[in-house]
Design a protein around this motif. Sequence first.
Motif, PDB file in Angstrom:
ATOM      1  N   GLN A  89       1.964  -6.224  -4.770  1.00 42.58           N
ATOM      2  CA  GLN A  89       2.787  -5.414  -5.680  1.00 42.58           C
ATOM      3  C   GLN A  89       2.306  -3.954  -5.695  1.00 42.58           C
ATOM      4  OE1 GLN A  89       1.360  -8.347  -6.386  1.00 42.58           O
ATOM      5  NE2 GLN A  89       2.474  -9.513  -7.971  1.00 42.58           N
ATOM      6  N   ILE A  90       0.965  -3.778  -5.654  1.00 41.22           N
ATOM      7  CA  ILE A  90       0.414  -2.413  -5.699  1.00 41.22           C
ATOM      8  C   ILE A  90       0.746  -1.672  -4.410  1.00 41.22           C
ATOM      9  CG2 ILE A  90      -1.737  -1.102  -5.715  1.00 41.22           C
ATOM     10  CD1 ILE A  90      -2.876  -3.205  -7.634  1.00 41.22           C
ATOM     11  N   GLU A  91       0.613  -2.342  -3.264  1.00 37.19           N
ATOM     12  CA  GLU A  91       0.895  -1.680  -1.988  1.00 37.19           C
ATOM     13  C   GLU A  91       2.372  -1.304  -1.891  1.00 37.19           C
ATOM     14  OE1 GLU A  91      -1.082  -0.588   0.078  1.00 37.19           O
ATOM     15  OE2 GLU A  91      -2.958  -1.677  -0.110  1.00 37.19           O
ATOM     16  N   ALA A  92       3.249  -2.168  -2.391  1.00 37.51           N
ATOM     17  CA  ALA A  92       4.686  -1.858  -2.374  1.00 37.51           C
ATOM     18  C   ALA A  92       4.973  -0.645  -3.245  1.00 37.51           C
ATOM     19  CB  ALA A  92       5.480  -3.068  -2.851  1.00 37.51           C
ATOM     20  N   SER A  93       4.303  -0.568  -4.391  1.00 33.23           N
ATOM     21  CA  SER A  93       4.505   0.578  -5.278  1.00 33.23           C
ATOM     22  C   SER A  93       3.969   1.858  -4.655  1.00 33.23           C
ATOM     23  CB  SER A  93       3.824   0.313  -6.628  1.00 33.23           C
ATOM     24  OG  SER A  93       4.042   1.377  -7.508  1.00 33.23           O
ATOM     25  N   VAL A  94       2.819   1.759  -3.956  1.00 34.45           N
ATOM     26  CA  VAL A  94       2.244   2.940  -3.287  1.00 34.45           C
ATOM     27  C   VAL A  94       3.214   3.468  -2.240  1.00 34.45           C
ATOM     28  CG1 VAL A  94       0.426   3.686  -1.709  1.00 34.45           C
ATOM     29  CG2 VAL A  94      -0.151   2.340  -3.737  1.00 34.45           C
ATOM     30  N   ASP A  95       3.821   2.578  -1.474  1.00 42.84           N
ATOM     31  CA  ASP A  95       4.788   3.003  -0.457  1.00 42.84           C
ATOM     32  C   ASP A  95       5.985   3.694  -1.114  1.00 42.84           C
ATOM     33  OD1 ASP A  95       3.184   1.939   1.492  1.00 42.84           O
ATOM     34  OD2 ASP A  95       4.267   0.012   1.587  1.00 42.84           O
ATOM     35  N   ASP A 152       9.123  -0.111 -12.551  1.00 43.64           N
ATOM     36  CA  ASP A 152       9.418  -1.170 -11.582  1.00 43.64           C
ATOM     37  C   ASP A 152       8.161  -1.981 -11.267  1.00 43.64           C
ATOM     38  OD1 ASP A 152      12.008  -0.325 -11.512  1.00 43.64           O
ATOM     39  OD2 ASP A 152      11.797   0.829  -9.650  1.00 43.64           O
ATOM     40  N   LEU A 153       7.029  -1.276 -11.160  1.00 46.12           N
ATOM     41  CA  LEU A 153       5.764  -1.969 -10.899  1.00 46.12           C
ATOM     42  C   LEU A 153       5.418  -2.905 -12.057  1.00 46.12           C
ATOM     43  CD1 LEU A 153       3.147  -2.478  -9.328  1.00 46.12           C
ATOM     44  CD2 LEU A 153       2.209  -0.368 -10.343  1.00 46.12           C
ATOM     45  N   LYS A 154       5.640  -2.426 -13.276  1.00 42.00           N
ATOM     46  CA  LYS A 154       5.353  -3.270 -14.442  1.00 42.00           C
ATOM     47  C   LYS A 154       6.160  -4.563 -14.396  1.00 42.00           C
ATOM     48  CE  LYS A 154       4.201   0.492 -17.652  1.00 42.00           C
ATOM     49  NZ  LYS A 154       4.603   1.206 -18.890  1.00 42.00           N
ATOM     50  N   GLU A 155       7.429  -4.433 -13.997  1.00 46.21           N
ATOM     51  CA  GLU A 155       8.280  -5.631 -13.934  1.00 46.21           C
ATOM     52  C   GLU A 155       7.830  -6.586 -12.837  1.00 46.21           C
ATOM     53  OE1 GLU A 155      12.315  -4.492 -13.547  1.00 46.21           O
ATOM     54  OE2 GLU A 155      12.397  -3.411 -15.465  1.00 46.21           O
ATOM     55  N   ALA A 156       7.255  -6.025 -11.760  1.00 46.00           N
ATOM     56  CA  ALA A 156       6.828  -6.863 -10.643  1.00 46.00           C
ATOM     57  C   ALA A 156       5.509  -7.571 -10.930  1.00 46.00           C
ATOM     58  CB  ALA A 156       6.704  -6.021  -9.377  1.00 46.00           C
TER      59      ALA A 156
END
Length: 928
Positions: A89-95, A152-156
């Motif tokens: 989830q963190i890597e997706a948010s970083v991208d 969005d990250l919070k929801e993921a």
Amino acid sequence: MSSLLYSLGRWAFRARGIVVGAWILILALIGGGALLFNQGLDNAISIPGTESQAALDSLSTTFPQVSGASAQVIVVAADGDTVTDLESQIEASVDALSDLDQVAGAVSPFDENVSGAVNEDETAGLISIQLDGETADITADTKDALRAEIDDLKEALPDGAVAELGGQLFSNNLPTLSIVELVGVAVALVVLILTFGSFLAAGMPLLTALLGVGISMALIFLATAFSSINSTTPMLALMLGLAVGIDYALFIIARHQEQLRGDMSAEESAARSTATAGSAVIFAGLTVIIALLGLGVAGIPFLTTMGVAAAAGVAVAVLVSITLIPALLGFAGDRLRPKPKKPSRRKRKAHAAAAASAEAPVAAPKAEHRPNRFFTGWVRAVTRFPIVTILAVIAVLGMAALPALGLRLALPDAGGLPADDPARVTYDLVSDNFGEGFNGPLIVTGSIVTSTDPLGLMDDLKNEIEDLDGVVAVPLATPNETADTGIIQVITDGAPDSEETKAVVAEIREMHDYFLEEYDVDLSVTGFTAVGIDVSDKLGNALLPFGLIVVGLSLILLTMVFRSIWVPIKATLGYLLSVAASFGIVALVFEYGWFADALHVSQGPVISFMPIILMGVLFGLAMDYEVFLVARMREDYVHSGKARESVETGFVGSAKVVTAAAVIMFAVFAAFVPEGDVNIKPIALGLAVGVFVDAFIVRMTLVPAVLALLGEKAWWIPRWLDRSLPSFDVEGEGLHREIELREWPTASSTDIVSAEGLFLAGARDPLFAGVDVSLPDGGTLIVSGSREASVTALLLTLSGRMKADDGKLKVAGYVLPVRTASVRARVAFVSLSEALDPVRTVTDALRESPRIITLDGIDTVTDAVTRRNLRDALSDAQSEASANERPLAVVVGTAFPDALAEVVPGAAGAVHVALTFSDLSHEAEVPA
């Protein structure tokens, strides 16, 4: 100045419609310009000449990826989980973050080039976001996109996990107004109603203050088109503009009401109020303006801009007060005339008893104006034992000032935001999971262009810095893409605004020569935290010179106003006590946490520029109260000659207005503390405390006690100093003199020079005494005497170049020494003894078309041709002046009056003043 203001006040009263319309038009034009050209506020801080700023400027070229604004995201795993469980989830948010506009890059806590971004127990990780541009360049759309991505990250994330966005980009919020600030205005309205006893009079100061604030706010936002302006600037200008705008109007309207109690017409009262109270308003405003402009001493651009903007707001308040207030008084007319107070019950009973027992009707008791018993009792109490009062005040304020020794200064960060603010939540989470130092990393940078092994060099530097006391981590040490510049990110053990972090910065800078010698690298410390430290240091170094300027200015201005030595010294020492006590109370609240929760403020260091702003603003306000209180005491002393009694009568006559002004100031400033901008809160609290202390403890307690103790010595000044200092007529004494001599010598007099009883003291004997002059327009006056210095002194006095010690004097219709500038503009003075070409010198003076030409040293002109040419030049000038219906009068000084016929036209029929010194008298001869 009082005479000019008198004319201005009368004109504004009569042309009230034009004045009101002009101010409304000014507001509309400037407001429209602000709406069209406003570029927004800018919280970027630059401090030229400091190491951190130079390094930051260099990075913008060599390493732009790290020179702009930054933000960070903290992700905390749920209880029992680790942050590595959330890697996908963190890597997706970083991208996703990296793809946003104005984002130069986002770095994952799992990046192999970064260390320390995951805490030791692996429960939290930090995402670093580097933006492309300074904080002011980052748009609201970009900030909204960042927030949306974190949502969005919070929801993921799974339940119990936390993700929060913060960092430097979000460490300062734009200040906003709340309903609490209006409480100060409401208190001001109540005080004004109680002071004036009229809703109409009470509404005028609020109306004019709001108009002035509106114009000054519009000017600030219009100025953003030409310069960057900090978001604190309009709040400071708003706070000051409201406070001084209400108070300045209060002083003028209070004087107007006082004069209306008598039989004075509304128009005359408005003009005189503008001249007298308006003079004091200009003096008070100028002191605040000069002090605010003095903020430029620090050499910090954003602080200079703040001072200029606030000074402009005060200037607008002054201009509105001396023009719009008399115009509004014109609309009010006699409706502001106070109703006489009813006779006391005792007098009414006595009247009724007398009427019942008397055969003839008894006149009703007259309405009376009773002095305020509270203020009478107060001043008698503080002056009864003046030494005790003085020692008590010094002891109390000294104790209040002691906590100031622990006052810490810093630039604000997210740690000072409200506890529920997302950036503050992020700040606290970072502190709890990583340590306070991760909220403000230092950047150490330098050129590595000479290195043959840049990666090895950066590792060596990293190891050196890691071993320093107070450093807990060095998560990043890398060269740029061209390997000519390296950066090292340093995490300290303390918070960004802590003494521990400041010590680390100092230690790295002390090792500069070591790094240069050992590694051939010129290292500098920069970053937001280092910039804040440099700002605080630079402001701290500026406090002493700024304080000396303020104190020196205080002594000079007050000596000019009160013509005294002890009064300025006492006023300045009182100001320093007020400032020290203000610093102490601010330290108690912000540093030690006293009443911090009640006042809704965060404990910690205060904004770096608070002391210098508080000193500047409080200086002007303190001088304001000093003038309004002590000027009335001095006025009463001049009329009565009784020093101690004048302290009481002057205090009672002015204390009510000063009290109302101080309460209003206190209420306006205090209202900005609970919900105000984090930068404004300590300034507002310091000003509120400072106003209270200065008005009620220093000016209304210490000042009467000191003046009562000094007695007549309070008003002593050396004669040489009195003569050398310019006069600043705050209370309008010159205007009163002009009004007194308005019909003198007679209403129908056409004399160009009128004098009665002129006296001027010399070093040992008087230069002249008892001189009377009556010179018709276009006539000739001969002043003769055996003592050359006396003749010259009288000529200089009659031409407005020297001030007589006593007597009446009016030249060209202007009273001297009140209208010195007007007289000098109309009277030419020529010293023939110093002229290389007497005829040309006189001719040049006559070209200015003076009403009077004064010739001194005419006896030094002995050449017959020159004397004849002088006579021809004067005769031609008089003929031309008569043809233009502006007769030219001639005033000549000589020791030989009988020899003037060949050089001065009209000498035979001249008015003659012969100065004799056997009995310090004179002989005046006026030929039939």
